[in-house]
Design a protein around this motif. Structure first.
Motif, short mmCIF file in Angstrom:
data_model
loop_
_atom_site.label_atom_id
_atom_site.label_comp_id
_atom_site.label_asym_id
_atom_site.label_seq_id
_atom_site.Cartn_x
_atom_site.Cartn_y
_atom_site.Cartn_z
N SER A 183 32.95 -3.38 8.44
CA SER A 183 32.72 -4.06 7.18
C SER A 183 31.82 -5.28 7.37
N ALA A 184 31.75 -5.80 8.60
CA ALA A 184 30.91 -6.98 8.84
C ALA A 184 29.94 -6.81 10.01
N PHE A 185 30.23 -5.89 10.91
CA PHE A 185 29.36 -5.68 12.07
C PHE A 185 28.69 -4.31 11.91
N PHE B 199 22.54 -1.57 10.16
CA PHE B 199 22.57 -0.30 10.88
C PHE B 199 23.36 0.79 10.15
N LYS B 200 24.46 0.42 9.59
CA LYS B 200 25.23 1.43 8.88
C LYS B 200 25.95 0.75 7.74
N HIS B 201 26.00 1.45 6.62
CA HIS B 201 26.55 0.86 5.42
C HIS B 201 27.98 0.38 5.63
N VAL B 202 28.30 -0.69 4.99
CA VAL B 202 29.67 -1.15 4.95
C VAL B 202 30.53 -0.05 4.35
N SER B 203 31.59 0.31 5.05
CA SER B 203 32.40 1.45 4.61
C SER B 203 33.48 1.02 3.62
N ALA B 204 33.12 0.11 2.75
CA ALA B 204 34.09 -0.33 1.73
C ALA B 204 33.93 0.57 0.50
N ILE B 205 34.34 0.11 -0.61
CA ILE B 205 34.25 0.87 -1.85
C ILE B 205 32.80 1.23 -2.18
N ASP B 206 32.60 2.39 -2.71
CA ASP B 206 31.29 2.80 -3.18
C ASP B 206 31.17 2.36 -4.63
N TYR B 207 30.36 1.33 -4.85
CA TYR B 207 30.33 0.72 -6.16
C TYR B 207 29.58 1.54 -7.19
N ARG B 208 28.98 2.64 -6.74
CA ARG B 208 28.32 3.50 -7.71
C ARG B 208 29.32 4.03 -8.72
N ALA C 123 18.80 -13.84 -4.80
CA ALA C 123 19.41 -15.10 -5.20
C ALA C 123 20.89 -14.92 -5.55
N ASP C 124 21.25 -13.74 -6.04
CA ASP C 124 22.65 -13.52 -6.44
C ASP C 124 23.47 -12.96 -5.29
N ARG C 125 22.90 -12.89 -4.11
CA ARG C 125 23.63 -12.35 -2.96
C ARG C 125 23.57 -13.35 -1.80
N GLN C 126 24.25 -14.46 -1.97
CA GLN C 126 24.22 -15.55 -1.00
C GLN C 126 25.61 -15.83 -0.44
N HIS D 287 29.59 -7.37 -0.18
CA HIS D 287 28.15 -7.11 -0.21
C HIS D 287 27.38 -8.36 -0.60
N PHE D 288 28.00 -9.53 -0.32
CA PHE D 288 27.39 -10.85 -0.54
C PHE D 288 27.29 -11.24 -2.00
N TYR D 289 27.86 -10.46 -2.91
CA TYR D 289 27.88 -10.86 -4.32
C TYR D 289 28.96 -11.90 -4.50
N ASP D 290 28.61 -12.94 -5.20
CA ASP D 290 29.46 -14.13 -5.23
C ASP D 290 30.92 -13.83 -5.54
N ASP D 291 31.16 -13.08 -6.57
CA ASP D 291 32.56 -12.93 -6.97
C ASP D 291 33.04 -11.49 -6.92
N LEU D 292 32.43 -10.69 -6.07
CA LEU D 292 32.87 -9.29 -5.97
C LEU D 292 34.04 -9.19 -5.01
N LYS D 293 35.15 -8.72 -5.52
CA LYS D 293 36.39 -8.66 -4.74
C LYS D 293 36.84 -7.21 -4.60
N ALA D 294 37.34 -6.87 -3.43
CA ALA D 294 37.77 -5.49 -3.17
C ALA D 294 39.15 -5.50 -2.54
N THR D 295 40.03 -4.65 -3.05
CA THR D 295 41.40 -4.56 -2.54
C THR D 295 41.70 -3.12 -2.18
N GLN D 296 42.37 -2.94 -1.08
CA GLN D 296 42.73 -1.57 -0.69
C GLN D 296 44.15 -1.54 -0.11
N PHE D 297 44.93 -0.60 -0.58
CA PHE D 297 46.25 -0.32 0.01
C PHE D 297 46.31 1.17 0.36
#
Lengths: 363, 363, 363
Positions: A128-130, A248-257, A311-314, A345-355
């Motif tokens: 998710s970060a490396f 190198f490889k996409h973050v394997s978090a939620i697919d926001y599409r 600018a929106d991804r800081q 994905h560096f969006y200011d207020d994008l939050k993801a939760t997984q159980f």
């Protein structure tokens, strides 16, 4: 001597995912959630064939053919033997040489050292970060690994096409049509201590970009350093790394599409070559045995974008994760995962939760 | 008695390919080259399941399910069991009857007799000049093979759809929607001598052409004769054949579409049904043991277009090839290949060069 | 203890299919026929991996990974493990819990009781008239089955996506993007008697329809009741059922799109959600041993459309079928099938005929 071993792993359960944030274009807030089957949380579902034949004088012929599939719908995830397809020679004196598709040495040597979750466990993954140690796989690859000397091992990989399967012909005076990728990693293991250091480059082609999006003729680069120490009551993991000019490889978090199919949301997922981008990555983690068969895992992984994003991804991206496994046998265990991320994905207020809770069986 | 055997072959290494020539439309010369992973040079990568169950009185139930894949990227090359998917009965008294997809009897009986390279080894393949014995596979096929009588064996195959997978319905008064293909081959083996003779027809459908391009309602025909004799110090191979009204399987040389994607170059690859085309094919080859574990292979294969190709495609196509294998064990060997071709695809000055070294392991 | 079992089934032969009728739009009569390879008549071709590991105290970890393929052309029919991909726990005291893709409990418990042909044997299949027990498979499914108590067993299944593989995210205030499906079935077996009762619902999504065509946000429903009794000299089968608001799985008879590609004919095949449709289904069948190794099977299956189909689709659909099997061994048999249908897909004069002979081998 049997000539082939059939093996695999099946991993399924129930999961919940949620994300919420604000669409940076429209300014509207959104929220989506999903309860359903969890698939391969502790590691991708797979089956494979492998073997090692003794050729005498410490030399072996070795091969691995490994298919990845989704337990939820039975489809394969990435080609027949998309996880690994290699043949090689392995010598007790000079090491191992493999030909074919497989994960890079950086991914092999570092991901399990960097985090108790390794490159698995959904969004808790160190990936998710490396980026360069996130189970990165290349096609048309040659890999060389030394034997282990006093706990040290060095590995090198070179791919003629990177993520692309087929090799284009370079014409005289023409542009290079193929991506190229190479990497080196060293690891050291001695009793409770494990350390890994890696460097990777991915050069996108001059005429087109296969498999990995973004700019052409760009050298994406990443170095990573990871260490772990097992104090018996707790094992501590840490890593630091940097990725430049892309990912190198996409973050394997939620697919926001899935948010609603807006183009803007789709774009969030599209990482690849980005000239002048720079991301620093950090993680801290620990695992601790709980009784004879249980184990707790915890980690924080952070990715800090320095340049190259809009600018929106800081924002810094943080994931906080907690896991638990309980062995029912040597080959079977149950597990649970909870993870929360901010600045995804560096969006200011994008939050993801997984159980997720699940069952994993190995054969 | 085990009911199923798991088997396979992994073959990979490093290769170099080069082609150069003149674009017949523009008159410009071109040259392209490629260094990369070599994949299945000595024979397609594969894994499979097979079995034979004794039913009593010399009768057996037999099956083969064989998948082909690319070691370079792990993808499958031609459907799940695209190499073979058959069930059949085999009798010691009346022979073998198989249902399903597999290679034709002509390919089975002749390719290994015609050339020391058989239908493998990249552009050294006998298939570079002989079409109907070039590992041709059909779907929806019934195959019958006699037992071996005094060294003789006869085989017959009939396919309801040729290269196409699904069978269309023929309406009353309507055109035949399916390709049809049939072939017969006989082989004789007695000590050092082996001989094979084959005849094949492929009838393209009346309404459309599946799998094989070109004219509709055309009967592509080919006969082939091959022989080999093992003088111990050297085994000699030779074959002659003719293909009319098209071509059974594409020459497995370089795919010229990579030259630069021009339509003209693409067209060079598109063989299939061509009314009134006629090609004569010739090959000479030899193999010789070198020490206990080594073997040298050499061949010349030539295809001579008599009719049916355009004004700029009148040249004889020659391939000159040299190979070497060295056994590391019964199941594992290393190999090397060098091959040079002129008049490739009958273009006057199109030249193709291929080098490869690799490792092959069987399980 | 072996950790994995490799198993499969190959089934091929020769078949003939014919249909004839009148195009309801043009009024023209048509007829089509096809002789070719028969593929998986007695049951879909498959290979798979399965295992059960004892965890102590009557608990087992279980998994099944099953691929389906066409013997005629070697292609896979429905994803890598499209027949089944599950992992689960099985307890002698509380039953079995599975995660992943598989057939519904209604299909498992009822199809073999309802008809001697089960949901196989081409158009003789009970699935020609009964939709929800026609080897219906769902993705992202959880299935629970009780142990057998005095011959009784109850099964429940819930799928988060029905036929669709991936799960969409539901946004707050937005429509449900996923199909949902659930079912329950109970069976009773005691000596010669077997009975099964099932209920199924399939809820199509609010925003789109995946896998199953027709109206959105529709609850397709079906109940079915089946029984069989073995009188030794003959085993009798019967079933009755009703499907409302659509159809669970297409009738596995001839694909009429081959008639000539007219849109109207294509439409005949497209069943799915149809609001207010109602179909009653009936079947009677029997099987009888003939000598030590032979068996005769016969059945009549009928589907009676009450509402929801157009003016030209009011006819009762009848299939009359006769089959024969002869065991060559415990694992291998030959078979023959003849079947005739009228009012196919409820079109007044659409008739379908099927003959096949084949060989089936299990490993």
């Amino acid at each position: 001597e049997t000539s082939v071993t059939l093996y695999g792993r099946v991993d399924g359960g129930i999961g919940y995912q949620q994300f919420k944030g604000t669409n940076p274009t429209t300014g509207e807030s959104f929220k989506g959630s999903n309860t359903g089957m969890a698939n391969g949380i502790m590691g991708g579902n797979r089956w494979g064939l492998k073997g090692a034949e003794d050729l005498g004088e410490g030399l072996q012929a070795v091969f691995v053919l490994e298919n990845g599939f989704n337990l939820s719908d039975g489809t394969q995830s990435d080609g027949m033997f998309g996880r690994q397809a290699t043949v090689g020679l392995k010598s007790s004196s000079w090491g191992q040489l493999d030909f074919g598709r497989q994960t890079t040495v950086a991914s092999k040597y570092l991901s399990g050292v960097a985090s108790p979750f390794g490159a698995d466990w959904g969004q808790a993954s160190v990936g998710s970060a490396f980026s360069a140690i996130n189970s990165v796989r290349y096609n048309n690859m040659i890999m060389y690994q030394t034997p282990k000397f006093s706990g040290f091992q060095l590995g090198l990989n070179y791919s003629f096409t990177g993520n692309a399967g087929s090799q284009g012909f370079k014409t005289s005076g023409g542009d290079e049509p193929n991506d190229k990728a190479w990497g080196a990693a060293v690891r050291y293991a001695n009793g409770p201590l494990a350390v890994g250091l890696s460097y990777d480059e991915y050069k996108t082609s001059e005429v087109r970009v296969d498999g990995i999006g973004g700019d052409r003729d760009t050298a994406i680069k990443s170095w990573n350093l990871a260490g772990s120490y097992d104090f018996d009551v707790v094992e501590v993991h840490a890593a630091i790394g940097q990725t430049r000019n892309g990912w190198f490889k996409h973050v394997s978090a939620i697919d926001y599409r899935d948010i609603g199919g807006t183009d803007d949301m789709t774009g969030r997922q599209s990482w690849g070559a980005i000239n002048d981008a720079k991301v620093n990555s950090y993680t801290l983690g620990l695992s601790a045995p709980v009784g004879a068969n249980g184990k707790i895992l915890a980690s924080w992984v952070m990715a800090d974008p320095k340049d190259g994003f809009g600018a929106d991804r800081q924002d810094k991206q943080h994931f906080y994760s907690l896991g638990y496994t309980y062995k029912l046998s040597k080959r079977t265990n149950v597990y649970a995962l909870g993870s929360y991320g901010t600045g995804v994905h560096f969006y200011d207020d994008l939050k993801a939760t997984q159980f997720a809770v699940g069952l994993r069986h190995q054969f």
